[in-house]
Design a protein around this motif. Structure first.
Motif, mmCIF file in Angstrom:
data_model
loop_
_atom_site.group_PDB
_atom_site.id
_atom_site.type_symbol
_atom_site.label_atom_id
_atom_site.label_comp_id
_atom_site.label_asym_id
_atom_site.label_seq_id
_atom_site.Cartn_x
_atom_site.Cartn_y
_atom_site.Cartn_z
ATOM 1 N N LEU A 41 -1.815 12.151 -40.118
ATOM 2 C CA LEU A 41 -0.611 12.431 -40.901
ATOM 3 C C LEU A 41 0.294 13.366 -40.113
ATOM 4 C CD1 LEU A 41 -1.960 12.992 -44.519
ATOM 5 C CD2 LEU A 41 -0.415 11.184 -43.746
ATOM 6 N N HIS A 42 1.567 13.050 -40.099
ATOM 7 C CA HIS A 42 2.543 13.886 -39.414
ATOM 8 C C HIS A 42 3.924 13.656 -40.029
ATOM 9 C CE1 HIS A 42 2.499 10.029 -37.288
ATOM 10 N NE2 HIS A 42 3.779 10.244 -37.014
ATOM 11 N N ARG A 43 4.849 14.553 -39.739
ATOM 12 C CA ARG A 43 6.212 14.452 -40.275
ATOM 13 C C ARG A 43 7.110 13.772 -39.255
ATOM 14 N NH1 ARG A 43 7.197 18.118 -44.638
ATOM 15 N NH2 ARG A 43 9.018 16.801 -44.940
ATOM 16 N N VAL A 44 8.004 12.923 -39.737
ATOM 17 C CA VAL A 44 8.951 12.235 -38.867
ATOM 18 C C VAL A 44 10.302 12.134 -39.557
ATOM 19 C CG1 VAL A 44 7.222 10.828 -37.678
ATOM 20 C CG2 VAL A 44 8.309 9.939 -39.731
ATOM 21 N N VAL A 45 11.338 12.073 -38.745
ATOM 22 C CA VAL A 45 12.655 11.710 -39.248
ATOM 23 C C VAL A 45 12.809 10.239 -38.919
ATOM 24 C CG1 VAL A 45 15.137 12.050 -39.017
ATOM 25 C CG2 VAL A 45 13.599 14.008 -38.859
ATOM 26 N N THR A 46 12.965 9.422 -39.924
ATOM 27 C CA THR A 46 13.115 7.993 -39.670
ATOM 28 C C THR A 46 14.570 7.609 -39.841
ATOM 29 O OG1 THR A 46 12.647 7.450 -41.970
ATOM 30 C CG2 THR A 46 10.783 7.481 -40.458
ATOM 31 N N ALA A 76 15.962 15.151 -43.761
ATOM 32 C CA ALA A 76 14.650 15.160 -44.409
ATOM 33 C C ALA A 76 13.622 14.482 -43.510
ATOM 34 C CB ALA A 76 14.729 14.437 -45.751
ATOM 35 N N THR A 77 12.478 15.124 -43.389
ATOM 36 C CA THR A 77 11.387 14.503 -42.639
ATOM 37 C C THR A 77 10.417 13.864 -43.622
ATOM 38 O OG1 THR A 77 10.180 16.596 -42.608
ATOM 39 C CG2 THR A 77 11.543 16.097 -40.692
ATOM 40 N N LEU A 78 9.936 12.710 -43.261
ATOM 41 C CA LEU A 78 9.011 11.962 -44.106
ATOM 42 C C LEU A 78 7.598 12.082 -43.560
ATOM 43 C CD1 LEU A 78 11.215 8.749 -44.489
ATOM 44 C CD2 LEU A 78 11.140 10.757 -45.981
ATOM 45 N N ILE A 79 6.652 11.696 -44.369
ATOM 46 C CA ILE A 79 5.256 11.673 -43.917
ATOM 47 C C ILE A 79 4.974 10.302 -43.322
ATOM 48 C CG2 ILE A 79 2.841 11.774 -44.632
ATOM 49 C CD1 ILE A 79 3.675 13.639 -46.874
ATOM 50 N N ALA A 80 4.320 10.310 -42.178
ATOM 51 C CA ALA A 80 3.904 9.066 -41.537
ATOM 52 C C ALA A 80 2.449 9.226 -41.106
ATOM 53 C CB ALA A 80 4.797 8.753 -40.347
ATOM 54 N N TRP A 81 1.815 8.098 -40.827
ATOM 55 C CA TRP A 81 0.437 8.147 -40.381
ATOM 56 C C TRP A 81 0.220 7.112 -39.306
ATOM 57 C CZ3 TRP A 81 -3.676 4.799 -39.985
ATOM 58 C CH2 TRP A 81 -4.932 5.388 -39.725
#
Length: 196
Positions: free
Chosen positions: A119-124, A108-113
């Motif tokens: 705003l962009h999607r990341v895998v944390t 799952a990719t999360l929203i980060a800023w």
């Protein structure tokens, strides 16, 4: 060309290795007449290969246990590519190993800023799960290759003892590189000349 010179010269990328990290990973094990080259032999070489292929940042490094896991995944990827190239049944333990690598990392990719990207999607993931994510990416690419439209183009280099895989660019292609093709043609010419 002598064995030592051949081992010292980097091989040109095999067709398909730029598009498929699974092929690039499989080709980190290279066989020459009389020897081998392992681009993942230790953590320094493995980290360098990963960075050169854009899979980790420059300066990032794997530890010894993570490097061993990467080599194990390579072993299973090579077995699956070999089975596909030879139109044989793939080893069940290799399918299981690649699937385990895919499932080990969160998908799952999360929203980060941040100010630079907005705003962009990341895998944390925590730092200790970095290897899981790296192996999952390599395994997922391999799965896409093996189950996708390029699967029928997977081939093993016919220039023994070369151990590399590639994607055929045309039906008559037999070698992973011009270098392998030239070596085989030169050997054939030498045999013809010496038998005449």
């Amino acid at each position: 060309m002598s064995e030592e010179k051949e081992k010292g010269r980097p091989l040109p990328p095999a067709p398909g290795s730029a598009e498929h990290a699974g092929i690039a990973l499989a080709n980190t094990w290279q066989v020459f007449s009389g020897g081998t080259r392992d681009l993942l032999a230790d953590r320094e070489r493995a980290s360098s290969w990963l960075a050169d292929n854009g899979l980790i940042g420059q300066g990032a490094a794997l530890g010894d246990p993570c490097t061993a896991r990467l080599r194990t995944l390579r072993h299973h990827v090579r077995r699956l590519l070999s089975a596909t190239a030879g139109a044989s049944e793939p080893p069940e333990d290799s399918i299981t190993a690649v699937n385990a690598a895919i499932k080990a990392a969160p998908s799952a990719t999360l929203i980060a800023w941040d100010r630079e990207r907005g705003l962009h999607r990341v895998v944390t993931h925590p730092v200790d799960e970095l290897t899981d994510s790296l192996l999952a990416a390599l395994a997922a690419d391999t799965a896409e290759l093996l189950c996708g439209p390029d699967a029928s183009r997977i081939a093993a280099c016919a220039a023994a003892p070369c151990s590399r895989f590639y994607l055929r660019t045309h039906g008559a292609r037999q070698w992973c590189s011009v270098r392998c093709g030239d070596r085989i043609r030169a050997a054939r010419a030498y045999r013809r000349k010496s038998s005449a």
